[in-house]
Design an enzyme around this catalytic site. Structure first.
Site, mmCIF file in Angstrom:
data_model
loop_
_atom_site.group_PDB
_atom_site.id
_atom_site.type_symbol
_atom_site.label_atom_id
_atom_site.label_comp_id
_atom_site.label_asym_id
_atom_site.label_seq_id
_atom_site.Cartn_x
_atom_site.Cartn_y
_atom_site.Cartn_z
ATOM 1 C CD GLU A 52 -41.385 30.173 -14.571
ATOM 2 O OE1 GLU A 52 -40.504 30.954 -14.993
ATOM 3 O OE2 GLU A 52 -41.734 30.101 -13.373
ATOM 4 C CG PHE A 114 -48.821 37.932 -4.498
ATOM 5 C CD1 PHE A 114 -47.837 38.879 -4.742
ATOM 6 C CD2 PHE A 114 -48.443 36.604 -4.351
ATOM 7 C CE1 PHE A 114 -46.498 38.522 -4.826
ATOM 8 C CE2 PHE A 114 -47.103 36.235 -4.431
ATOM 9 C CZ PHE A 114 -46.126 37.203 -4.674
ATOM 10 C CD GLN A 115 -46.416 35.044 -7.599
ATOM 11 O OE1 GLN A 115 -46.909 33.960 -7.328
ATOM 12 N NE2 GLN A 115 -45.111 35.229 -7.717
ATOM 13 C CE LYS A 164 -52.583 27.739 -3.285
ATOM 14 N NZ LYS A 164 -51.601 28.593 -2.604
ATOM 15 C CG MET A 467 -28.999 37.391 -38.992
ATOM 16 S SD MET A 467 -28.199 37.023 -40.568
ATOM 17 C CE MET A 467 -28.617 35.300 -40.781
HETATM 18 C C1 LIG Z 1 -35.280 36.723 -28.500
HETATM 19 C C2 LIG Z 1 -34.669 37.401 -29.670
HETATM 20 N N1 LIG Z 1 -34.124 38.637 -29.518
HETATM 21 C C3 LIG Z 1 -33.569 39.252 -30.589
HETATM 22 C C4 LIG Z 1 -33.559 38.662 -31.822
HETATM 23 C C5 LIG Z 1 -32.957 39.374 -33.024
HETATM 24 N N2 LIG Z 1 -31.814 38.629 -33.543
HETATM 25 C C6 LIG Z 1 -31.890 37.807 -34.609
HETATM 26 S S1 LIG Z 1 -30.454 37.057 -34.973
HETATM 27 C C7 LIG Z 1 -29.661 37.862 -33.730
HETATM 28 C C8 LIG Z 1 -28.194 37.657 -33.468
HETATM 29 C C9 LIG Z 1 -27.898 36.305 -32.948
HETATM 30 O O1 LIG Z 1 -26.575 36.295 -32.459
HETATM 31 P P1 LIG Z 1 -25.911 34.952 -31.982
HETATM 32 O O2 LIG Z 1 -26.813 34.234 -31.061
HETATM 33 O O3 LIG Z 1 -24.567 35.253 -31.458
HETATM 34 O O4 LIG Z 1 -25.830 34.094 -33.319
HETATM 35 P P2 LIG Z 1 -25.042 34.393 -34.693
HETATM 36 O O5 LIG Z 1 -25.935 35.217 -35.569
HETATM 37 O O6 LIG Z 1 -23.776 35.128 -34.344
HETATM 38 O O7 LIG Z 1 -24.789 33.039 -35.276
HETATM 39 C C10 LIG Z 1 -30.539 38.704 -33.038
HETATM 40 C C11 LIG Z 1 -30.150 39.587 -31.906
HETATM 41 C C12 LIG Z 1 -34.179 37.390 -31.921
HETATM 42 N N3 LIG Z 1 -34.271 36.751 -33.088
HETATM 43 N N4 LIG Z 1 -34.702 36.780 -30.839
#
Ligand SMILES: Cc1ncc(C[n+]2csc(CCOP(=O)(O)OP(=O)(O)O)c2C)c(N)n1
Length: 554
Positions: A52, A114-115, A164, A467
């Protein structure tokens, strides 16, 4: 003429009457009456996602690309809670999404049935409005009102929770004549525009900063006219990218944490900033106390509560970006800013992606631009690749850069790109993700295959949550805690879904592979194997001022 219909039928009819043609959703117990009615309405195309969250992001992508409301559907409980991240993403980025959720029957509400979850309560802070519909007689009005609220003024998500038994409720139904629910937009008081024009006339070092509001209000021509009439250089925020032509001589680039040095330096030297349709959020301003120390600020925003919220303003103008900018163009005298522009341009350097040759982001993005003739929509995920795309992709057309800016939601790109494709079926759509974000919603490849959605998938594989690894390198003594990330064999994975997959490890293969992936009918996946520890520069340390960029690894 009246007839006896169910609440579920009223829901479907009202959606059709309101012009909705696509729903992204997933069925379950509490929403079954709605799904039972759905096949009677062939005008409503239902796209069955694999989670979802993807339905909410796809509705968001559809909304951003089409300018119309995007609709997602889920059952109660876990179905509804799986929408939450997508609704929060749409809320932060002002995207008009309507979520329809099934709820347990009225008699069961409040009994831990439920749910059962209180999805109205859970989503209260991340929706513009939410409804628990207690009587099918109200459904048509609620749906029309929800669609109007989602789109009116500053857009955002709205949730409709339908028990529902309300979906099953039978009643006499007379077709609605389509009530008008939207109040008129606030218009700018003339004195604000006049005072802004006077400040523009008097400024020595003015800047225009434009954000998502310019795209939402379709105010490209007006902003361009204002810039060209006054000669004021233009800065585009992350969500303002593609609101102003990249190659225009007045375009400076992106500000903030990963903004170019010459852009941030211009902000720190400016004596006037005219901000249109942006929030002045912390990724843009850095340390607020040190932000634009010499500048008076004119802030134009459709949302009254944004004005003065983050930065003190000299003139605040509440109104839609198109209307107000048109008024500003009329009220502003022609002028030029040649000396100021020369001062800024003297400090301009090419964006630094910290790659040398080979599989650089520049080379990869050039291949995508060339293969698509620059006419594609790029949807990015969150991380280093997102910043490289923001800084390096030469956007030619308005509203062709779509990303999760405010919430920074990893996993956004793949499902949002499905929504973009549905809104722009004849145009290439590339979802660009890191190896981390791609793995969050890669199951949506199945949706693409089942529903025939042509989305091209680019995975920047650096073997890290890049990042976060970059932050660990600079601010945590290179302790790479839980950031190395294993990936499956993406070519085999694509094959398992029955779609073409390619791996590029050498820049000499880029043009050929990317153009083949772009040309092949239907979805395709390209894995780009990039340098593992490349960084995004420049970078403002968290809490730092725009005057203190880190420009290279030490
Ligand atoms: C849902 C979610 N969880 C954690 C983060 C924290 N976060 C920001 S950038 C990043 C790394 C992203 O890694 P990747 O998808 O491999 O992309 P890259 O930075 O290597 O281009 C994370 C874990 C986030 N922004 N969103």
């Amino acid at each position: 003429m009246t007839e006896i219909v169910s609440g579920a039928q009223i829901l479907c009819r009202t959606l059709v009457a309101a012009g909705v043609d696509t729903l992204f959703g997933y069925p379950g117990g509490a929403i079954m009456p709605f799904y039972h009615a759905l096949p009677e309405y062939p005008g409503l195309r239902h796209i069955l996602v694999r989670h979802e969250q993807a339905a909410a992001h796809a509705a968001d992508g559809y909304a951003r690309a089409s300018g119309r409301v995007g609709v997602c559907v889920a059952t109660s409980g876990p179905g509804a809670t799986n929408l939450v991240t997508g609704l929060a993403t749409a809320h932060m980025d002002s995207s008009p999404v309507v979520a329809i959720t099934g709820q347990v029957s009225r008699a069961m509400i409040g009994r831990d049935a439920f749910q059962e979850t209180d999805i109205v309560g859970i989503t209260l802070p991340i929706t513009k409005q939410s409804y628990l519909v207690q009587d099918a007689a109200e459904l048509a009005d609620v749906v029309l009102e929800a669609i109007a609220v989602a789109q009116h003024g500053r857009p955002g998500p709205v949730l409709i929770d339908v028990p529902k038994d309300v979906q099953n409720q039978k009643l006499e139904f007379a077709p609605s004549v389509g009530a008008q629910h939207a109040a008129p937009l606030p218009t700018a008081p003339d004195d604000g525009v006049g005072r802004a024009a006077a400040l523009i006339a008097a400024a020595q070092r003015p800047l225009l900063m434009i954000g998502h509001g310019v795209i939402l209000a379709n105010a490209y021509a007006e902003v361009r006219a204002l810039a060209e009439k006054t000669g004021i250089p233009v800065i585009t925020t992350l969500l303002g990218i593609s609101a102003f032509p990249e190659g225009h001589p007045l375009h400076l680039g992106m500000p903030g944490m990963h903004g170019e040095v010459h852009v941030n330096r211009a902000i720190q030297r400016a004596d006037l900033i005219v901000g249109i349709g942006l929030r002045f959020d912390d990724r843009v301003t850095g340390n607020l106390a040190a932000f634009a120390p010499h500048a008076q600020i004119v802030h134009v925003d459709v949302d009254r509560t944004e004005i003065g919220r983050n930065v003190p303003v000299a003139v605040g103008i509440v109104g839609d970006a198109k209307t107000v900018t048109r008024q500003l163009v009329a009220a502003t005298a022609t002028r030029r800013c040649d000396a100021w522009r020369a001062e800024i341009e003297a400090g301009r350097r090419l964006p630094d992606a910290s790659f040398r040759g080979g599989m650089s982001p520049e080379a990869i993005l050039s291949a995508i631009r060339d293969a698509t003739d620059g006419a594609c929509t790029i949807v990015t995920d969150v991380g280093q690749h997102q910043m490289w795309v923001a800084k390096l992709f030469p956007y030619r057309r308005p509203n062709t850069h779509i990303t999760s800016g405010g919430l920074g939601t990893m996993g956004f790109a793949v499902p949002a790109a499905m929504g973009v494709h549905v809104a722009r079926p004849g145009e290439p759509v590339w979802a660009i993700s890191g190896d981390g974000g791609f793995q969050m919603n890669m199951a949506e490849m199945a949706t693409m295959v089942q529903e025939g959605l042509t989305v091209k998938l680019a995975v920047f594989n650096n073997g890290y949550l890049g990042m976060v690894r970059q932050w660990q390198q600079f601010f945590h003594g290179k302790r790479y805690s839980s950031t190395p990330i294993w990936s499956p064999d993406y070519v085999k994975l694509a094959a398992a879904y029955g779609i073409p997959g390619y791996r590029v490890e050498d820049a000499s293969d880029l043009a050929d592979v990317v153009s083949r992936a772009n040309a092949v009918p239907g979805p395709a996946l390209v894995e780009f194997v990039i340098e593992q520890e490349a960084n995004v520069f420049p970078m403002i340390p968290p809490g730092g001022s725009l005057s203190e960029p880190i420009e290279a690894a030490v």
